[in-house]
Scaffold this active site. Structure first.
Site: not given
Length: 828
Positions: A356-357, A494, A619
């Site tokens: 998804w960067d 995650e 994150q």
């Protein structure tokens, strides 16, 4: 060191992998790591060349199971160049005494220079001055020039120049138990006296790769007479060139290489194309001149000028990040069927897959060279059929794009992953990160906002967007409270893969991740706007072909107003349903025990525990909403959902989740820095400094050598481009709302917006926007409720209203924790 050069002044074997990644040279078609040409792959060096989007599948036995993985392929090593004196051993740098060492990556013209003085076991000293480039002007060419000086000896010098197709994928240590053999030899040749040829093929995807090289020696500016011997064996071809060298004399070696694959356009056959390319390439300086000119053009569009006299190399770090982004994706990528890889084409981390960067990368490219963004979005469009099949296989409608994508759009997420702390292979459930679907739709919308590219929306974007909307409508389930929920997913965090007490092999994600649900609302709400963009006939044809009727559109609208978002009370958005029941984590105790806790999940796994039990995030998750949307946009989204979102709650949510995040992903530093810029500037800048250093200092202790972190690199640059300037497209209006941190006196950059080429200059007192001459119609520039039309060749200035930002009471504690964790990261 200047602001255009990354310099290393000593040889540290333990850091060589990091240098190889950071000194990678590329051009959007291929990338070659900055490895020493005289050193093969070993525990110190990891030479590698990767053609963008070239993948191959292999099956390995892991924990008693047959597992198939698709990998980015390490193609034949074209760099091989070494020497020996008077028939002795072939020189390897680390076998000799290193008297002087300097390595410089010049960002301005994309060249890598190495200057060495070496002494062998017989006391002979030689000077080694090497320059190399991967041509930005001709994407198939790469070259290395080497000057060798016999400082205090004379004798017979032999140069070995080779193409090595016996290479395997072994850049990532934890993958070495897997099958990394991707190439099968097809043949070698010596079609001309000074040209060698190697042909190989990937053993599953059946892509042919041809490399041709010519190597010539020059003395005193003229080509030298040499004795030349060619050696050919399976998967390897080389030439040994010999001549006599006098004391103090210098010989120059130039090796020019062409790389083609059977997928390339406008060729008859890859080997013939490679031979022709090297035969007509000219000398190193010819290639360098064209290459440097191509980089000048890129920097003309992509550079930012920052006046920051007292800050440590910030401008160089930003340029390094832009440099690696452009080496991964640029105009040379447009005709290739590639996405934007999480780790660049710089190594084998994540197997070169697409995640998804682009969510962090395309906003930067949209405003600089949107043609690149368009090409990257078309990578997704070409895999729309696969996304539809994946949605059906999972029991949904519409299109479900995979969390990890490679060659053909199937889900490439590994079934098992290795915990290096425990040595165990454990189930990988990250394919449940359905939010990648929303990220693609978001990217389509933001691209259109900047470009007003209606043709793209008509031909590609609208169909993808609507099929993604259809997926979110199908995954949303009616709840007893009358709202809609989205179950069994993973958010961006995650660590949280399931609920406490559920064994890993039985995990099915979590329910109602707030970020995922709000993003689903965004997609379903904007689907109507996407349809309105299309001309009536195109809209009718698309809806007819997709079977979208008024009833389905009405259902999308209804769901977009009723999706459930969990709250904990006091304005804190709950990361997911049930998050409030998790245990608080002993942050101080674990920092004291382990120091670096970025990958807390692995630490807990080695202890037999699970991160699922704790309010601990790898994150940014909830905070991604504040990264992607302005306060005004978020308030409107929450109002649509029937929730009140007070602007003051944003700060409370930031403080709450910052205290519970390890920043185990480099993206997290970018997001937290962004969302804190207007509320806690000192902490925001501290986080930004860590993000700028993430790869340069290998802040995660060993990951950079496997490939740079492209999303974080682009994200740091975008903080300067959009966050500090307050750039925000709103239809035909470009909003600006600058906020320069202490230490930055001026920022100037060029962007493209709806056909206008704009120069934006921000200082402490004003922001000036100037439109260069063009044929585009006028646009509107807005600043804090004041709006002015801007025509081509005109300029407008706003005087800034300066407001003092708060500093959170937790700032000093958070800053000290970040510094402590950074200090504990190994420097290997």
């Amino acid at each position: 060191m200047n602001e255009w050069t990354l310099t290393y002044d000593r040889y540290e074997p333990g850091r060589e992998g990091v240098l190889e990644a950071l000194c990678t040279l590329g051009n959007g078609y291929l990338c070659t790591r900055g490895a020493a040409p005289d050193c093969p792959a070993d525990d110190v060096h990891s030479p590698g060349t990767y053609v963008a989007g070239l993948y191959n599948r292999r099956t390995s036995t892991v924990a008693g199971r047959e597992i198939e993985n698709e990998d980015l392929v390490n193609v034949p090593n074209w760099l091989v160049l070494t020497l020996r004196i008077n028939g002795g051993d072939w020189v390897r740098m680390h076998d000799l005494e290193i008297l002087d060492y300097a390595q410089e990556l010049c960002l301005l013209d994309g060249t890598l220079t190495r200057r060495l003085r070496l002494r062998d076991g017989e006391g002979r000293t030689l000077r080694w001055h090497e320059r190399r480039l991967v041509s930005m002007a001709d994407k198939h060419l790469a070259t290395v020039a080497l000057d060798v000086t016999a400082e205090d000896w004379s004798g017979r010098l032999e140069i070995r120049s080779a193409l090595d197709g016996t290479v395997i994928n072994d850049n990532v240590v934890r993958f070495r138990a897997l099958d990394g053999r991707h190439l099968e030899p097809l043949g070698t040749g010596n079609p001309q006296d000074d040209v060698i040829l190697l042909r190989v093929r990937t053993n599953a995807s059946r892509v042919e790769i041809a490399e041709a090289a010519h190597t010539r020696l020059y003395r005193g500016g003229a080509e030298a007479e040499v004795a030349r011997r060619t050696e050919q064996r399976e998967g390897w071809v080389g030439q040994d060139l010999a001549l006599d060298l006098g004391k103090g004399e210098t010989v120059s070696i130039e090796k020019i290489v062409a790389i083609f694959t059977s997928r390339d356009n406008a060729i008859a056959e890859s080997a013939l194309a490679a031979q022709e390319a090297v035969s007509t390439a000219g000398r190193f300086e010819n290639l360098h001149s064209a290459h440097a000119a191509a980089w000048r053009d890129l920097w003309d569009d992509f550079d930012m000028v920052i006046r920051l006299p007292e800050l440590d190399r910030v401008e160089m770090k930003l340029r390094l990040h832009v440099f690696h982004l452009l080496q991964s994706v640029c105009e040379n990528s447009i005709d290739s069927d590639i996405g934007v890889p999480a780790r660049g084409w710089h190594g084998e981390a994540y197997r070169g897959h697409i995640f998804w960067d682009e969510l962090f990368i395309l906003p930067f490219l949209n405003l600089r060279r949107p043609v690149i963004s368009r090409a990257l979005l078309k990578y997704r469009f070409r895999r729309l059929g696969a996304a539809r099949r994946l949605a059906r296989a999972e029991g949904f409608e519409g299109a479900l794009f995979p969390w990890q994508s490679g060659s053909d759009g199937r889900e490439e997420t590994q079934v098992l992953h290795l915990n290096p702390k425990s040595g165990d292979w454990v189930p990988d459930n990250s394919h449940r990160q359905r939010h990648v679907n929303a990220a693609i739709a978001y990217n389509i919308w933001r691209y259109y906002e900047v470009t007003a590219d209606r043709e793209f929306m008509r031909d590609y974007g609208a169909e993808m967007f609507l099929e993604i909307a259809r997926f979110w409508a199908s995954i949303a389930e009616a709840r007893p409270d009358g709202r809609f929920g989205i179950r069994e997913v993973m958010g961006p965090d995650e660590f949280q893969t399931g609920y406490p007490g559920v064994p890993p092999e039985e995990e099915r994600g979590i329910d109602n991740n707030a970020y995922t649900n709000v993003m689903a609302c965004f997609v379903l709400r904007n689907a109507a706007d996407v349809l309105e963009i299309l001309p009536p006939r195109a809209r009718h044809r698309l809806c007819d072909r997709l079977g979208i009727d008024e009833a389905e559109r009405a259902r999308w609208d209804m769901i977009s107003r009723g999706i459930f978002v969990p709250f904990q009370g006091d304005g804190i958005i709950s990361q997911f349903e049930g998050y409030e029941k998790l245990e608080e984590f002993d942050w101080d105790g674990y920092r004291e025990k382990y120091g670096d806790i970025h990958r807390l999940d692995r630490i807990l796994g080695a202890e037999g525990k699970s991160a699922n039990n704790y309010k601990a995030s790898k994150q940014a998750d909830v905070l991604m909403l504040f990264y992607l949307f302005s306060t005004e946009e978020l308030v409107l989204l929450f109002e649509r959902l029937g929730y009140a979102l007070e602007p003051g709650w944003i700060t409370e949510n930031i403080d709450y989740y910052l205290a519970r995040t390890t920043h185990g992903s480099t993206l997290s530093l970018v997001v937290h820095s962004w969302v804190m810029i207007r509320s806690d500037r000192p902490m925001s800048w501290t986080l930004l400094e860590h993000a700028l250093d993430a790869d340069i200092t290998d802040i995660q202790g060993g990951t950079t050598q496997e490939g740079i972190h492209l999303g974080a690199m682009a994200g740091t640059v975008d903080i300067f481009q959009r966050c500090l300037t307050g750039i925000e497209p709103r239809g035909n209006i470009l909003l600006v709302n600058p906020l320069l941190p202490e230490g930055i006196d001026e920022l100037r950059l060029c962007i493209l917006f709806r056909g206008h080429d704009l120069l934006i200059v921000v200082d402490r007192e004003s922001v000036v926007v100037t439109s260069q001459p063009t044929a585009a119609p006028p646009i509107t520039i807005g600043y804090r409720g004041h709006y002015r039309d801007l025509a081509p060749s005109a300029s407008t200035r706003f005087h800034l209203i300066v407001r003092k930002a708060r500093q959170s009471t937790q700032f000093e504690m958070n800053r000290q924790q970040l510094e402590t964790e950074k200090a504990t990261v190994p420097t290997n």
